[in-house]
Design a protein around this motif. Structure first.
Motif: not given
Length: 200
Positions: A179-199
């Motif tokens: 689960r930790t690896e997948v959340i990290a991957a999705l957060r990476s994608h979120a950063r790429a498409v939003t330009g924002h690093q999630l907390r």
């Protein structure tokens, strides 16, 4: 199930639904028999049939699993006003805890039936659309709040989030990713498409 008196039809139906879920997780959809559900419920197959045939019972269980999964995610995101927090909550609540995550396993057990059953496919499509709508609304809000810079239409980005989740979920359920690896991957994608690093 039959031993509990005075519980009412709805209580018995809820107990039967729980029995269907347990049987599905043990036997899988393709191997599931009415006898398996009856054994889990502690009743005869004839008593189970009072509430519907095997296909109807499985369909109802899938409907309930979809509603529970969707509500839990929506409620998690609705706790926040800031789109950044909403997106974090949406990601965190969409990923299975591990191979034994019962709710996510139920959803994926039923998916193969969608390939040849129009009724099942319609239900699965409704689940996908509901998840896309959650992501899209968060992305639109984040853009309006000035937190996100989107390079593509929100609905397209939202659909990509859901597609990534679905693929990664199978990896988690198979024990190939955590689960930790997948959340990290999705957060990476979120950063790429939003330009924002999630907390975190």
């Amino acid at each position: 199930m039959a031993a509990k008196k005075g519980g009412g039809k709805e209580a018995r139906r809820a107990e039967l639904s729980a029995a269907v879920q347990r049987a599905l997780l043990v036997r899988g959809l393709e191997g599931l028999r009415l006898r398996d559900i009856a054994d889990e419920a502690g009743v005869t197959p004839a008593a189970v049939l009072y509430y519907g045939d095997l296909d109807a019972l499985v369909y109802q269980t899938y409907q309930q699993a979809i509603e529970r999964y969707s509500q839990e995610r929506e409620q998690a995101a609705d706790q926040f006003a800031d789109a950044r927090d909403k997106l974090s909550a949406c990601i965190d609540n969409g990923v299975a805890s591990g191979p034994d995550d019962a709710l996510t396993r139920l959803l994926f057990e039923y998916w193969p039936r969608c390939l040849r059953d129009a009724k099942a496919a319609a239900l699965d499509s409704a689940l996908t659309e509901r998840q896309i709508a959650v992501y899209a609304s968060i992305l639109v809000l984040g853009q309006a709040q000035g937190h996100f810079t989107l390079q593509d239409p929100p609905r397209l980005l939202a659909a990509n989030f859901v597609a990534m989740e679905d693929g990664y979920q199978m990896e988690v359920l198979a024990g190939r990713r955590t689960r930790t690896e997948v959340i990290a991957a999705l957060r990476s994608h979120a950063r790429a498409v939003t330009g924002h690093q999630l907390r975190p």
